[in-house]
Design a protein around this motif. Structure first.
Motif, PDB file in Angstrom:
ATOM      1  N   ASP A   1       0.856  -1.187   0.000  1.00 54.86           N
ATOM      2  CA  ASP A   1       0.000   0.000   0.000  1.00 54.86           C
ATOM      3  C   ASP A   1       0.892   1.237   0.000  1.00 54.86           C
ATOM      4  O   ASP A   1       1.809   1.357   0.821  1.00 54.86           O
ATOM      5  CB  ASP A   1      -0.893  -0.014   1.257  1.00 54.86           C
ATOM      6  CG  ASP A   1      -2.026   0.997   1.186  1.00 54.86           C
ATOM      7  OD1 ASP A   1      -1.779   2.133   0.723  1.00 54.86           O
ATOM      8  OD2 ASP A   1      -3.151   0.661   1.602  1.00 54.86           O
TER       9      ASP A   1
ATOM     10  N   THR B   1     -10.118   6.155   7.439  1.00 49.82           N
ATOM     11  CA  THR B   1     -10.472   5.202   6.384  1.00 49.82           C
ATOM     12  C   THR B   1     -10.814   3.866   7.012  1.00 49.82           C
ATOM     13  O   THR B   1     -10.113   3.403   7.927  1.00 49.82           O
ATOM     14  CB  THR B   1      -9.295   5.016   5.401  1.00 49.82           C
ATOM     15  OG1 THR B   1      -8.946   6.274   4.831  1.00 49.82           O
ATOM     16  CG2 THR B   1      -9.658   4.039   4.291  1.00 49.82           C
TER      17      THR B   1
ATOM     18  N   LYS C   1     -11.388  -0.175   5.997  1.00 45.38           N
ATOM     19  CA  LYS C   1     -11.316  -1.255   5.016  1.00 45.38           C
ATOM     20  C   LYS C   1     -12.024  -2.477   5.610  1.00 45.38           C
ATOM     21  O   LYS C   1     -11.615  -2.977   6.663  1.00 45.38           O
ATOM     22  CB  LYS C   1      -9.872  -1.619   4.672  1.00 45.38           C
ATOM     23  CG  LYS C   1      -9.124  -0.567   3.864  1.00 45.38           C
ATOM     24  CD  LYS C   1      -7.735  -1.063   3.497  1.00 45.38           C
ATOM     25  CE  LYS C   1      -6.911  -0.002   2.786  1.00 45.38           C
ATOM     26  NZ  LYS C   1      -7.426   0.317   1.448  1.00 45.38           N
TER      27      LYS C   1
ATOM     28  N   ILE D   1      -6.871  -9.174   1.667  1.00 43.48           N
ATOM     29  CA  ILE D   1      -8.057  -8.488   1.155  1.00 43.48           C
ATOM     30  C   ILE D   1      -8.433  -9.155  -0.165  1.00 43.48           C
ATOM     31  O   ILE D   1      -7.642  -9.172  -1.107  1.00 43.48           O
ATOM     32  CB  ILE D   1      -7.795  -6.984   0.935  1.00 43.48           C
ATOM     33  CG1 ILE D   1      -7.324  -6.314   2.226  1.00 43.48           C
ATOM     34  CG2 ILE D   1      -9.049  -6.289   0.406  1.00 43.48           C
ATOM     35  CD1 ILE D   1      -6.938  -4.851   2.066  1.00 43.48           C
TER      36      ILE D   1
ATOM     37  N   ALA E   1     -10.980  -7.172   5.432  1.00 41.51           N
ATOM     38  CA  ALA E   1      -9.519  -7.041   5.528  1.00 41.51           C
ATOM     39  C   ALA E   1      -9.040  -7.750   6.789  1.00 41.51           C
ATOM     40  O   ALA E   1      -9.188  -7.239   7.896  1.00 41.51           O
ATOM     41  CB  ALA E   1      -9.117  -5.565   5.559  1.00 41.51           C
TER      42      ALA E   1
END
Length: 498
Positions: free
Chosen positions: A4, A209, A211, A235, A214
């Protein structure tokens, strides 16, 4: 493996009582925060248990297999979703008692002293009650600790069938009190949970954020093992590395310990931050027995919990050791944990179909008897050949049996007019309600995993804010203490981030 390209100030793994609460606490700092949740958003119709068949097997079970000491697999009763287990909990939000923070002698051993005391927690209890809209009343409960402020909302009214019992119990010289409950007062989504008052509030800030889907599978450290540098996350079946300055585990007492154990490396061959060999040990969850009082008059089977009795919390005239906490289940048709113990009706319903069980539940009043279990290093979570094992033997049994029979005596003494039956059923080990203790906090790094701020002794930027940190379990539900602790740790992290 994907890397990421974002770097975060904080990664919070898990969205339950600890993770969700911490997220909303840190969100106003403006720091870049990532929340990881292995589940997804839970459909409203699954949350509102008045609308579903809670007796349907596997409805609220995690989609994975764990193993008992004999190698037999089971599916645990717990929830992977935004909001974690608070999406299926009973929303009873009680403070631990003042003495619970001290060393307490039980018949079978010792509940150890906490490094942080009730007075340190009290302002955070108050903040937690405000945040989660707790409905309650500070009354004549002989064990109730001091409050610096009243509950933000009045206590939930008793159903007529419960009010009748409350009055009768009081006439016996006991002190039935209002059970503090988190309640949104919204008909479509009444339960106060960590999605509503944690994650949803945090996501109003652009620096946060979330996710979903995940799953954190491993924590990677620097060469010296002093800091976590990245979290390995799965993910959609693909591995991804995400980097951050501070990592906070809030996966639940069992899964946070598992993540540390699965993050073993050269520096920590038995598990990350496990120099003390305490990661995964001292797993506690209450002894819980459901008691059903059959009633001639029908009820809806769908009403909130509202009353607690703590007169036997520290014992009685015949037993000088702690016994525990009594509270009503609310309507039996919406109590998820109760639904896991159908043997409670087995003597009455062997030939009765599922519909008959529901009809019986609507002519019943349910109670829970709940007793503290003591920390035991042999009660543990362990990982072997990539399988999760739960080694667990309950303890403090006589105290619990005395509590159950003491409450049965009370019920029978106020209901001699009717030949009621009082079946009982113990909650099986697969039920993960009130799990705590696998990464306990303390001042000595040789006997604890976390310091008093819930940072690991061994790894400088790694924190744990779920119920793992409990050195003892107390006799009440841990949820409010987890929430209050997340707020307390949040203040500490804000001082670091600023």
């Amino acid at each position: 493996m994907i890397i990421d390209d974002q770097h975060y100030d904080v990664i919070i793994i898990g969205t339950g009582a600890g993770g969700g609460t911490l997220a909303q606490k840190l969100a106003p700092t403006g720091k870049k925060i990532l929340i990881l949740e292995r589940g997804d958003f839970m459909p409203l119709e699954e949350q509102n248990r008045a609308e579903v068949d809670i007796f349907k097997k596997a409805r609220y079970r995690a989609p994975e297999r764990w193993y008992d000491p004999e190698g037999e697999s089971f599916s645990p009763l717990m929830n992977y979703a935004v909001g974690g287990n608070t999406k299926i909990y009973g929303a009873a939000l009680l403070r631990m008692r003042e003495r619970d923070f001290e060393e307490v002698k039980h018949q079978e051993g010792i509940s150890p002293e906490w490094p942080v005391k009730y007075n340190d927690f009290e302002p955070y209890y108050t903040e937690a009650e405000q945040l989660y809209q707790v409905h309650g009343q500070v009354t004549n409960d002989p064990t109730e600790p001091p409050h610096s402020a009243d509950y933000p909302y009045p206590a939930i009214s008793h159903e007529p069938c419960i009010q009748k019992l409350v009055d009768a119990v009081a006439q016996k010289g006991l002190h039935p009190t209002s059970l503090p409950m988190g309640w949104t007062r919204q008909e479509d989504d009444p339960t106060s949970d960590s999605q509503v008052y944690g994650i949803d509030l945090a996501l109003k800030h652009p620096n946060v954020t979330l996710k979903t889907g995940a799953k954190a599978v491993r924590l990677l450290t620097n060469a010296s093992g002093t800091e976590v540098k990245a979290v390995e996350v799965e993910i959609n079946g693909q591995s991804c590395l995400i980097f951050a300055d501070i990592i906070v585990l809030a996966c639940g007492a069992i899964n946070s310990a598992v993540l540390l154990l699965r993050s073993a490396n050269e520096k920590y061959p038995t598990g990350l931050a496990n120099r003390s060999d305490q990661v995964g040990r001292n797993l506690m969850k209450h002894q819980m027995t459901a008691i059903v009082q059959l009633d001639a008059a029908p009820n809806s089977g769908q009403f909130p919990r509202s009353v607690a009795v703590n007169d036997f919390y520290w014992g009685d005239e015949n037993f000088s050791y702690p016994m525990g906490h009594i509270y009503n289940t609310g309507g039996l048709l919406q109590d998820v944990i109760f639904a896991e113990s159908p043997p409670i009706f087995s003597v009455l319903t062997k030939a009765i179909p599922q519909s008959g069980l529901k009809q019986l539940a609507m002519r019943s009043i349910g109670w829970w008897a709940q007793t503290e279990t003591l920390p035991d290093a042999n009660n543990r979570v362990r990982v072997s050949e990539n399988k999760l094992y739960l080694d667990y033997t309950s303890n403090n049994a006589e105290a619990h049996d005395r509590l159950v029979y003491r409450w049965l005596e009370v019920l029978k003494s106020i209901d001699k007019q009717r030949a009621n039956v009082y079946p009982r059923g113990e909650v099986p080990v697969q039920v993960m309600a009130n799990q705590c203790g696998t990464c306990r906090f303390g001042e000595d790094p040789n006997t604890s995993v976390l310091n008093s701020n819930c940072r690991t002794h061994d790894v400088e930027n790694l924190y744990v804010v779920d119920s793992s940190f409990f050195p003892s379990g107390s006799g009440v539900m841990p949820a409010l203490t987890v929430i209050a602790n997340a707020l307390r740790v949040g203040d500490h992290l804000i001082s670091i981030l600023n």
